[in-house]
Motif scaffolding. Structure first.
Motif, PDB file in Angstrom:
ATOM      1  N   ALA A  13     -15.177 -29.549  10.257  1.00 19.86           N
ATOM      2  CA  ALA A  13     -16.236 -28.797   9.584  1.00 19.86           C
ATOM      3  C   ALA A  13     -16.743 -27.660  10.459  1.00 19.86           C
ATOM      4  N   ALA A  14     -16.899 -27.918  11.745  1.00 17.40           N
ATOM      5  CA  ALA A  14     -17.363 -26.872  12.664  1.00 17.40           C
ATOM      6  C   ALA A  14     -16.337 -25.752  12.776  1.00 17.40           C
ATOM      7  N   LEU A  15     -15.069 -26.105  12.856  1.00 18.54           N
ATOM      8  CA  LEU A  15     -14.013 -25.084  12.926  1.00 18.54           C
ATOM      9  C   LEU A  15     -13.935 -24.271  11.642  1.00 18.54           C
ATOM     10  N   ARG A  16     -14.110 -24.932  10.506  1.00 25.29           N
ATOM     11  CA  ARG A  16     -14.128 -24.194   9.229  1.00 25.29           C
ATOM     12  C   ARG A  16     -15.275 -23.191   9.214  1.00 25.29           C
ATOM     13  N   ALA A  17     -16.436 -23.603   9.702  1.00 24.44           N
ATOM     14  CA  ALA A  17     -17.599 -22.707   9.728  1.00 24.44           C
ATOM     15  C   ALA A  17     -17.313 -21.495  10.608  1.00 24.44           C
ATOM     16  N   VAL A  18     -16.723 -21.720  11.766  1.00 24.09           N
ATOM     17  CA  VAL A  18     -16.416 -20.615  12.679  1.00 24.09           C
ATOM     18  C   VAL A  18     -15.353 -19.710  12.061  1.00 24.09           C
ATOM     19  N   ALA A  19     -14.302 -20.300  11.534  1.00 25.22           N
ATOM     20  CA  ALA A  19     -13.185 -19.516  11.005  1.00 25.22           C
ATOM     21  C   ALA A  19     -13.552 -18.722   9.755  1.00 25.22           C
ATOM     22  N   SER A  20     -14.474 -19.245   8.968  1.00 21.12           N
ATOM     23  CA  SER A  20     -14.811 -18.584   7.705  1.00 21.12           C
ATOM     24  C   SER A  20     -16.008 -17.649   7.819  1.00 21.12           C
ATOM     25  N   GLY A  22     -18.979 -18.586   8.843  1.00 20.18           N
ATOM     26  CA  GLY A  22     -20.168 -19.327   8.436  1.00 20.18           C
ATOM     27  C   GLY A  22     -21.352 -19.067   9.352  1.00 20.18           C
ATOM     28  N   SER A  23     -22.433 -19.723   9.041  1.00 16.81           N
ATOM     29  CA  SER A  23     -23.657 -19.533   9.811  1.00 16.81           C
ATOM     30  C   SER A  23     -23.900 -20.748  10.712  1.00 16.81           C
ATOM     31  N   PRO A  24     -24.782 -20.592  11.691  1.00 14.82           N
ATOM     32  CA  PRO A  24     -25.136 -21.738  12.528  1.00 14.82           C
ATOM     33  C   PRO A  24     -25.650 -22.918  11.708  1.00 14.82           C
ATOM     34  N   SER A  25     -26.295 -22.645  10.582  1.00 11.47           N
ATOM     35  CA  SER A  25     -26.797 -23.754   9.765  1.00 11.47           C
ATOM     36  C   SER A  25     -25.657 -24.589   9.175  1.00 11.47           C
ATOM     37  N   ASP A  26     -24.487 -23.984   8.970  1.00 14.57           N
ATOM     38  CA  ASP A  26     -23.320 -24.748   8.510  1.00 14.57           C
ATOM     39  C   ASP A  26     -22.902 -25.756   9.575  1.00 14.57           C
ATOM     40  N   LYS A  63     -20.089 -29.683  21.162  1.00 10.02           N
ATOM     41  CA  LYS A  63     -19.214 -28.851  20.332  1.00 10.02           C
ATOM     42  C   LYS A  63     -20.020 -28.075  19.295  1.00 10.02           C
ATOM     43  N   SER A  64     -21.115 -28.651  18.841  1.00 10.93           N
ATOM     44  CA  SER A  64     -22.000 -27.943  17.920  1.00 10.93           C
ATOM     45  C   SER A  64     -22.581 -26.698  18.581  1.00 10.93           C
ATOM     46  N   THR A  65     -23.044 -26.857  19.801  1.00 13.38           N
ATOM     47  CA  THR A  65     -23.597 -25.734  20.559  1.00 13.38           C
ATOM     48  C   THR A  65     -22.543 -24.652  20.760  1.00 13.38           C
ATOM     49  N   MET A  66     -21.333 -25.060  21.132  1.00 10.08           N
ATOM     50  CA  MET A  66     -20.256 -24.091  21.352  1.00 10.08           C
ATOM     51  C   MET A  66     -19.907 -23.353  20.062  1.00 10.08           C
ATOM     52  N   ALA A  67     -19.859 -24.065  18.939  1.00  6.03           N
ATOM     53  CA  ALA A  67     -19.527 -23.428  17.661  1.00  6.03           C
ATOM     54  C   ALA A  67     -20.605 -22.426  17.264  1.00  6.03           C
TER      55      ALA A  67
END
Length: 83
Positions: A13-20, A22-26, A63-67
């Protein structure tokens, strides 16, 4: 759901947010879902599983912080290139 599945679901989910774009809230939403699943596991955990749960929670938080930092960096780069 196993501990490993919880962590892998969060990572996906975190990778999808980064790749698409997305926002930090995702990322925060994915983190919160994962932490809630960890809490459910914790209720029936022995001491070894508790240690693994806390380790997984730390991994998810890191990993959340990094994303979120990556999303922020990408947003800044997009804004700079649009000038």
């Amino acid at each position: 759901m196993t501990l490993r599945e919880i962590v892998l679901d969060f990572e996906a989910a975190a990778l999808r947010a980064v790749a698409s774009g997305g926002s930090p809230s995702d990322v925060e939403r994915a983190r919160d879902d994962a932490v809630e699943r960890l809490r459910e596991l914790k209720t029936a955990a022995d001491s070894d599983l508790l240690e693994a749960i806390f380790s997984a929670a730390l991994e998810i938080d890191t990993k959340s912080t990094m994303a979120k930092q990556t999303i922020g960096t990408v947003d800044k780069q997009r804004k700079a290139s649009n000038r």
